[in-house]
Write a protein that holds these residues in place. Structure first.
Motif, mmCIF file in Angstrom:
data_model
loop_
_atom_site.group_PDB
_atom_site.id
_atom_site.type_symbol
_atom_site.label_atom_id
_atom_site.label_comp_id
_atom_site.label_asym_id
_atom_site.label_seq_id
_atom_site.Cartn_x
_atom_site.Cartn_y
_atom_site.Cartn_z
ATOM 1 N N GLU A 224 0.829 -1.215 0.000
ATOM 2 C CA GLU A 224 0.000 0.000 0.000
ATOM 3 C C GLU A 224 0.859 1.259 0.000
ATOM 4 O OE1 GLU A 224 -3.780 -2.080 2.324
ATOM 5 O OE2 GLU A 224 -2.376 -0.799 3.434
ATOM 6 N N GLN A 225 1.987 1.226 0.687
ATOM 7 C CA GLN A 225 2.880 2.380 0.684
ATOM 8 C C GLN A 225 3.363 2.687 -0.725
ATOM 9 O OE1 GLN A 225 6.389 3.446 3.603
ATOM 10 N NE2 GLN A 225 7.188 2.017 2.087
ATOM 11 N N SER A 228 0.378 3.926 -2.884
ATOM 12 C CA SER A 228 -0.058 5.261 -2.459
ATOM 13 C C SER A 228 0.881 6.330 -2.988
ATOM 14 C CB SER A 228 -0.132 5.328 -0.928
ATOM 15 O OG SER A 228 -1.090 4.427 -0.411
ATOM 16 N N ALA A 234 -3.843 7.955 -0.534
ATOM 17 C CA ALA A 234 -3.843 6.709 0.225
ATOM 18 C C ALA A 234 -4.583 5.612 -0.533
ATOM 19 C CB ALA A 234 -4.491 6.931 1.587
ATOM 20 N N LYS A 236 -5.599 1.335 -0.454
ATOM 21 C CA LYS A 236 -5.679 0.070 0.254
ATOM 22 C C LYS A 236 -5.822 -1.054 -0.776
ATOM 23 C CE LYS A 236 -5.782 1.657 4.530
ATOM 24 N NZ LYS A 236 -4.695 1.370 5.496
#
Length: 354
Positions: A224-225, A228, A234, A236
Protein backbone atom coordinates in the motif's frame (compact mmCIF):
# COMPACT_ATOMS: atom_id res chain seq x y z
CA UNK A 1 38.58 -9.71 -12.88
CA UNK A 2 39.03 -6.99 -10.27
CA UNK A 3 42.29 -7.12 -8.30
CA UNK A 4 41.60 -8.58 -4.85
CA UNK A 5 42.89 -5.50 -3.06
CA UNK A 6 40.43 -3.30 -4.94
CA UNK A 7 37.35 -5.41 -4.36
CA UNK A 8 34.51 -4.21 -2.16
CA UNK A 9 34.88 -5.59 1.34
CA UNK A 10 31.54 -7.13 2.24
CA UNK A 11 30.01 -8.25 5.54
CA UNK A 12 26.93 -10.46 5.74
CA UNK A 13 25.16 -10.04 9.06
CA UNK A 14 22.88 -13.00 9.65
CA UNK A 15 24.67 -15.41 7.34
CA UNK A 16 23.08 -18.58 8.71
CA UNK A 17 19.63 -17.95 7.20
CA UNK A 18 18.40 -18.66 3.70
CA UNK A 19 18.97 -15.09 2.50
CA UNK A 20 22.46 -15.15 4.00
CA UNK A 21 23.28 -18.35 2.15
CA UNK A 22 21.98 -16.88 -1.10
CA UNK A 23 24.09 -13.77 -0.59
CA UNK A 24 27.19 -15.93 -0.19
CA UNK A 25 26.27 -18.02 -3.26
CA UNK A 26 25.97 -14.87 -5.37
CA UNK A 27 28.88 -12.91 -3.93
CA UNK A 28 31.56 -15.60 -4.17
CA UNK A 29 31.13 -15.32 -7.95
CA UNK A 30 31.00 -11.51 -7.96
CA UNK A 31 34.19 -10.15 -9.54
CA UNK A 32 34.14 -6.86 -7.60
CA UNK A 33 33.25 -8.10 -4.11
CA UNK A 34 35.04 -10.08 -1.40
CA UNK A 35 33.23 -11.47 1.64
CA UNK A 36 35.40 -10.59 4.64
CA UNK A 37 32.95 -11.01 7.54
CA UNK A 38 30.09 -13.41 8.25
CA UNK A 39 28.01 -13.21 11.41
CA UNK A 40 25.58 -15.64 13.01
CA UNK A 41 25.48 -15.21 16.76
CA UNK A 42 24.06 -18.64 17.66
CA UNK A 43 26.47 -20.39 15.29
CA UNK A 44 29.52 -18.22 15.96
CA UNK A 45 32.73 -20.18 15.75
CA UNK A 46 31.48 -22.47 12.99
CA UNK A 47 32.66 -22.46 9.40
CA UNK A 48 30.00 -21.69 6.83
CA UNK A 49 30.23 -25.15 5.25
CA UNK A 50 29.29 -26.64 8.63
CA UNK A 51 26.05 -24.66 8.48
CA UNK A 52 25.51 -24.91 4.72
CA UNK A 53 27.32 -27.94 3.27
CA UNK A 54 26.39 -26.89 -0.28
CA UNK A 55 28.74 -23.89 0.13
CA UNK A 56 31.78 -26.00 1.05
CA UNK A 57 34.75 -24.63 -0.88
CA UNK A 58 32.74 -21.72 -2.28
CA UNK A 59 35.07 -19.09 -3.68
CA UNK A 60 38.08 -21.36 -3.25
CA UNK A 61 39.74 -22.96 -0.26
CA UNK A 62 39.87 -20.54 2.68
CA UNK A 63 38.01 -17.83 0.77
CA UNK A 64 35.27 -17.41 3.36
CA UNK A 65 35.84 -16.27 6.96
CA UNK A 66 34.40 -18.18 9.94
CA UNK A 67 31.10 -17.14 11.47
CA UNK A 68 31.46 -14.65 14.32
CA UNK A 69 29.19 -12.69 16.63
CA UNK A 70 28.19 -9.33 15.20
CA UNK A 71 30.01 -7.53 18.03
CA UNK A 72 33.29 -8.98 16.76
CA UNK A 73 33.16 -7.41 13.30
CA UNK A 74 35.78 -4.78 12.51
CA UNK A 75 33.55 -2.28 10.74
CA UNK A 76 36.48 -0.08 9.76
CA UNK A 77 37.43 -2.79 7.29
CA UNK A 78 33.97 -3.00 5.65
CA UNK A 79 32.56 -1.17 2.62
CA UNK A 80 29.15 -2.85 2.29
CA UNK A 81 27.12 -4.60 4.99
CA UNK A 82 24.15 -6.81 4.14
CA UNK A 83 21.65 -7.51 6.92
CA UNK A 84 19.56 -10.67 6.93
CA UNK A 85 18.29 -10.40 10.49
CA UNK A 86 14.81 -10.74 12.05
CA UNK A 87 12.78 -7.56 12.34
CA UNK A 88 13.97 -5.21 15.05
CA UNK A 89 17.55 -6.50 15.01
CA UNK A 90 19.05 -4.44 12.17
CA UNK A 91 18.14 -0.97 13.42
CA UNK A 92 20.56 -0.69 16.37
CA UNK A 93 23.45 -2.26 14.44
CA UNK A 94 23.00 0.01 11.43
CA UNK A 95 22.71 3.04 13.70
CA UNK A 96 26.14 2.24 15.13
CA UNK A 97 27.94 1.73 11.80
CA UNK A 98 30.79 4.03 10.79
CA UNK A 99 29.57 6.53 8.17
CA UNK A 100 31.61 5.00 5.34
CA UNK A 101 29.76 1.65 5.56
CA UNK A 102 26.77 1.35 3.26
CA UNK A 103 23.99 -0.80 4.73
CA UNK A 104 21.70 -2.96 2.61
CA UNK A 105 18.95 -4.31 4.85
CA UNK A 106 16.85 -7.30 3.80
CA UNK A 107 14.65 -7.06 6.90
CA UNK A 108 11.59 -4.77 7.21
CA UNK A 109 13.36 -2.44 9.66
CA UNK A 110 13.72 0.53 7.28
CA UNK A 111 11.04 -0.18 4.65
CA UNK A 112 8.37 2.16 6.01
CA UNK A 113 8.75 5.89 5.51
CA UNK A 114 6.60 6.43 8.61
CA UNK A 115 8.14 4.76 11.68
CA UNK A 116 4.68 4.62 13.25
CA UNK A 117 3.51 2.24 10.51
CA UNK A 118 6.45 -0.03 11.23
CA UNK A 119 5.62 0.00 14.93
CA UNK A 120 1.95 -0.75 14.27
CA UNK A 121 2.60 -3.78 12.08
CA UNK A 122 5.69 -5.22 13.70
CA UNK A 123 4.79 -4.57 17.32
CA UNK A 124 8.05 -2.83 18.18
CA UNK A 125 9.02 0.82 18.48
CA UNK A 126 11.37 1.92 15.72
CA UNK A 127 14.79 2.12 17.38
CA UNK A 128 16.40 4.46 14.84
CA UNK A 129 13.68 6.86 13.61
CA UNK A 130 16.22 9.57 12.80
CA UNK A 131 17.82 7.24 10.24
CA UNK A 132 14.52 6.33 8.61
CA UNK A 133 14.43 9.56 6.62
CA UNK A 134 17.83 8.64 5.20
CA UNK A 135 16.80 5.14 4.11
CA UNK A 136 15.81 4.48 0.49
CA UNK A 137 13.29 1.80 -0.48
CA UNK A 138 15.35 -0.36 -2.82
CA UNK A 139 12.94 -1.58 -5.50
CA UNK A 140 15.79 -1.17 -7.93
CA UNK A 141 14.10 -0.71 -11.29
CA UNK A 142 11.76 1.96 -9.95
CA UNK A 143 14.05 3.64 -7.38
CA UNK A 144 17.41 3.46 -9.15
CA UNK A 145 18.25 7.16 -9.01
CA UNK A 146 17.63 7.33 -5.27
CA UNK A 147 19.49 4.07 -4.62
CA UNK A 148 22.60 5.50 -6.30
CA UNK A 149 22.98 8.13 -3.58
CA UNK A 150 21.85 6.06 -0.60
CA UNK A 151 23.76 5.00 2.48
CA UNK A 152 20.93 2.84 3.86
CA UNK A 153 18.94 0.75 1.41
CA UNK A 154 15.83 -1.09 2.57
CA UNK A 155 15.26 -4.03 0.26
CA UNK A 156 11.57 -4.71 -0.40
CA UNK A 157 9.83 -7.82 0.81
CA UNK A 158 9.34 -10.69 -1.61
CA UNK A 159 5.57 -10.28 -2.02
CA UNK A 160 5.82 -6.50 -2.51
CA UNK A 161 8.54 -6.99 -5.15
CA UNK A 162 6.36 -9.32 -7.20
CA UNK A 163 3.33 -7.04 -6.80
CA UNK A 164 4.78 -3.54 -7.13
CA UNK A 165 6.87 -4.15 -10.25
CA UNK A 166 3.75 -4.71 -12.39
CA UNK A 167 1.41 -2.38 -10.50
CA UNK A 168 3.32 0.86 -9.94
CA UNK A 169 3.76 1.79 -13.63
CA UNK A 170 0.05 1.13 -14.27
CA UNK A 171 -1.07 3.22 -11.29
CA UNK A 172 1.27 6.05 -12.32
CA UNK A 173 -0.16 5.92 -15.86
CA UNK A 174 -3.75 6.00 -14.55
CA UNK A 175 -4.63 2.80 -16.45
CA UNK A 176 -6.16 0.92 -13.51
CA UNK A 177 -8.40 1.73 -10.58
CA UNK A 178 -5.84 1.68 -7.77
CA UNK A 179 -8.49 1.23 -5.07
CA UNK A 180 -9.73 -2.06 -6.52
CA UNK A 181 -6.57 -4.16 -6.69
CA UNK A 182 -6.80 -7.78 -5.52
CA UNK A 183 -3.55 -9.72 -5.02
CA UNK A 184 -3.68 -13.49 -4.63
CA UNK A 185 -0.07 -14.55 -3.99
CA UNK A 186 1.56 -17.93 -3.46
CA UNK A 187 5.03 -18.55 -2.02
CA UNK A 188 7.46 -21.38 -1.44
CA UNK A 189 8.29 -22.44 2.11
CA UNK A 190 11.72 -20.77 2.18
CA UNK A 191 9.89 -17.44 2.46
CA UNK A 192 9.14 -18.35 6.08
CA UNK A 193 12.85 -18.44 6.93
CA UNK A 194 15.10 -21.20 8.24
CA UNK A 195 14.10 -21.17 11.90
CA UNK A 196 12.22 -24.28 13.01
CA UNK A 197 8.46 -23.67 12.95
CA UNK A 198 5.62 -26.13 13.22
CA UNK A 199 3.90 -24.66 10.18
CA UNK A 200 6.99 -25.26 8.05
CA UNK A 201 7.31 -28.96 8.84
CA UNK A 202 7.10 -31.28 5.84
CA UNK A 203 3.91 -32.92 7.06
CA UNK A 204 2.30 -29.51 7.55
CA UNK A 205 3.18 -28.23 4.08
CA UNK A 206 3.37 -31.18 1.68
CA UNK A 207 0.36 -32.23 -0.40
CA UNK A 208 -1.59 -29.09 0.36
CA UNK A 209 -1.90 -25.33 0.12
CA UNK A 210 -3.18 -22.90 2.70
CA UNK A 211 -3.72 -19.18 3.14
CA UNK A 212 -2.03 -17.40 6.03
CA UNK A 213 -1.89 -13.89 7.42
CA UNK A 214 -5.41 -13.43 6.05
CA UNK A 215 -6.29 -9.71 6.14
CA UNK A 216 -3.31 -9.16 8.43
CA UNK A 217 -0.08 -9.94 6.56
CA UNK A 218 2.72 -7.44 7.19
CA UNK A 219 3.49 -7.06 3.49
CA UNK A 220 0.07 -5.50 2.83
CA UNK A 221 0.99 -2.05 4.24
CA UNK A 222 4.29 -2.20 2.36
CA UNK A 223 2.44 -2.77 -0.93
CA UNK A 224 0.00 0.00 0.00
CA UNK A 225 2.88 2.38 0.68
CA UNK A 226 4.24 1.86 -2.83
CA UNK A 227 0.88 2.21 -4.53
CA UNK A 228 -0.06 5.26 -2.46
CA UNK A 229 3.15 6.99 -3.50
CA UNK A 230 2.43 6.14 -7.14
CA UNK A 231 -1.19 7.33 -6.92
CA UNK A 232 -0.51 10.44 -4.86
CA UNK A 233 -3.17 9.42 -2.33
CA UNK A 234 -3.84 6.71 0.23
CA UNK A 235 -4.52 3.31 -1.35
CA UNK A 236 -5.68 0.07 0.25
CA UNK A 237 -5.34 -3.35 -1.38
CA UNK A 238 -6.88 -6.76 -0.91
CA UNK A 239 -3.88 -9.06 -0.36
CA UNK A 240 -3.91 -12.73 0.62
CA UNK A 241 -0.75 -14.90 0.65
CA UNK A 242 -0.71 -18.69 0.41
CA UNK A 243 1.95 -21.26 1.26
CA UNK A 244 2.81 -23.77 -1.45
CA UNK A 245 4.59 -27.13 -1.08
CA UNK A 246 7.72 -25.97 -2.92
CA UNK A 247 11.05 -24.55 -1.79
CA UNK A 248 11.25 -21.38 -3.87
CA UNK A 249 9.17 -19.02 -5.90
CA UNK A 250 6.33 -16.53 -5.76
CA UNK A 251 3.40 -16.28 -8.14
CA UNK A 252 1.26 -13.20 -7.68
CA UNK A 253 -2.07 -13.28 -9.51
CA UNK A 254 -3.25 -9.68 -9.53
CA UNK A 255 -6.79 -8.72 -10.50
CA UNK A 256 -7.38 -5.13 -11.59
CA UNK A 257 -10.24 -3.00 -12.86
CA UNK A 258 -9.31 -1.01 -15.95
CA UNK A 259 -9.66 2.74 -16.03
CA UNK A 260 -12.24 4.02 -18.48
CA UNK A 261 -11.05 3.51 -22.05
CA UNK A 262 -8.07 1.32 -21.09
CA UNK A 263 -7.48 -2.24 -22.29
CA UNK A 264 -5.26 -5.15 -21.33
CA UNK A 265 -3.18 -4.38 -24.41
CA UNK A 266 -2.60 -0.88 -23.02
CA UNK A 267 -1.38 -2.36 -19.75
CA UNK A 268 1.03 -4.69 -21.55
CA UNK A 269 2.34 -1.90 -23.78
CA UNK A 270 2.89 0.44 -20.83
CA UNK A 271 4.80 -2.20 -18.87
CA UNK A 272 6.83 -3.20 -21.93
CA UNK A 273 7.83 0.43 -22.48
CA UNK A 274 8.64 1.01 -18.80
CA UNK A 275 10.85 -2.06 -18.59
CA UNK A 276 12.39 -1.93 -22.04
CA UNK A 277 16.10 -2.58 -21.67
CA UNK A 278 15.80 -3.73 -18.06
CA UNK A 279 17.92 -6.85 -17.63
CA UNK A 280 15.80 -8.49 -14.95
CA UNK A 281 12.16 -7.59 -15.68
CA UNK A 282 10.57 -9.27 -18.69
CA UNK A 283 7.08 -8.42 -19.94
CA UNK A 284 5.86 -11.44 -21.85
CA UNK A 285 4.08 -11.59 -25.19
CA UNK A 286 0.30 -11.77 -25.23
CA UNK A 287 -0.97 -15.19 -24.22
CA UNK A 288 2.29 -16.28 -22.52
CA UNK A 289 1.84 -17.52 -18.94
CA UNK A 290 4.82 -17.06 -16.57
CA UNK A 291 5.64 -19.79 -14.06
CA UNK A 292 7.86 -19.88 -10.99
CA UNK A 293 9.96 -22.64 -12.58
CA UNK A 294 10.88 -20.15 -15.33
CA UNK A 295 12.74 -17.88 -12.87
CA UNK A 296 14.06 -20.35 -10.27
CA UNK A 297 17.54 -19.41 -9.06
CA UNK A 298 17.58 -16.18 -11.07
CA UNK A 299 17.15 -12.47 -10.39
CA UNK A 300 14.35 -12.22 -12.93
CA UNK A 301 10.76 -11.07 -12.67
CA UNK A 302 8.45 -12.15 -15.48
CA UNK A 303 5.09 -10.51 -16.02
CA UNK A 304 2.11 -11.66 -18.10
CA UNK A 305 -0.95 -9.54 -18.86
CA UNK A 306 -4.34 -10.99 -19.75
CA UNK A 307 -7.78 -9.59 -20.51
CA UNK A 308 -10.28 -10.98 -18.04
CA UNK A 309 -13.47 -12.50 -19.41
CA UNK A 310 -15.26 -10.04 -17.14
CA UNK A 311 -15.62 -6.74 -19.03
CA UNK A 312 -13.43 -3.92 -17.79
CA UNK A 313 -11.02 -6.14 -15.88
CA UNK A 314 -7.53 -7.57 -16.46
CA UNK A 315 -5.25 -10.12 -14.81
CA UNK A 316 -1.53 -9.61 -14.15
CA UNK A 317 0.68 -12.61 -13.41
CA UNK A 318 4.07 -11.89 -11.84
CA UNK A 319 6.68 -14.49 -10.88
CA UNK A 320 10.00 -14.23 -9.02
CA UNK A 321 12.33 -16.43 -7.01
CA UNK A 322 11.61 -15.20 -3.48
CA UNK A 323 15.21 -15.74 -2.34
CA UNK A 324 16.84 -14.03 -5.31
CA UNK A 325 14.82 -11.20 -6.88
CA UNK A 326 12.68 -11.19 -3.74
CA UNK A 327 15.66 -10.87 -1.40
CA UNK A 328 19.38 -11.53 -1.90
CA UNK A 329 19.59 -10.98 -5.65
CA UNK A 330 17.85 -7.63 -5.44
CA UNK A 331 20.19 -6.76 -2.56
CA UNK A 332 23.24 -7.47 -4.73
CA UNK A 333 21.60 -5.52 -7.57
CA UNK A 334 21.30 -2.56 -5.21
CA UNK A 335 24.93 -2.96 -4.17
CA UNK A 336 25.93 -2.77 -7.82
CA UNK A 337 23.91 0.41 -8.31
CA UNK A 338 25.13 2.19 -5.18
CA UNK A 339 28.75 1.29 -5.97
CA UNK A 340 28.58 2.33 -9.63
CA UNK A 341 29.10 -1.20 -10.95
CA UNK A 342 27.31 -2.82 -13.91
CA UNK A 343 23.90 -3.72 -12.55
CA UNK A 344 24.04 -7.29 -13.81
CA UNK A 345 27.44 -8.04 -12.25
CA UNK A 346 27.27 -11.31 -10.34
CA UNK A 347 23.61 -11.75 -11.29
CA UNK A 348 23.65 -12.95 -14.89
CA UNK A 349 22.81 -16.55 -14.04
CA UNK A 350 20.06 -18.05 -16.17
CA UNK A 351 17.18 -19.71 -14.32
CA UNK A 352 17.61 -23.34 -13.21
CA UNK A 353 15.33 -25.75 -15.08
CA UNK A 354 13.82 -28.18 -14.41
Amino acid sequence: MTDDANRLRVAIVGASGYTGAELVRLLVCHPAARVVALTADRKAGNTLDAVFPHLAGAGGEGALPPLVAVDNVDWEGIDIAFFGLPHGASQPVIAALPPQVKAIDLSPDFRFADPAVYSEWYGLPHQSPALQAEAVYGLTELMRDRVKAARIIACPGCYPTSSLLPLIPLVEAGLIEADEVIIDAKSGVSGAGRAAKEGSLYAEVAEGIHAYGVASHRHAPEIEQGLSLAAGRAIKVNFTPHLMPMNRGILSSIYVRLAKGASADDLRATLATRYQGEPFVKVLAAGTVPATRHVRGSNQCRIGVFADRLPGRAILLSVIDNLVKGASGQAVQNMNVVCGLPETMGLAQAPIFP
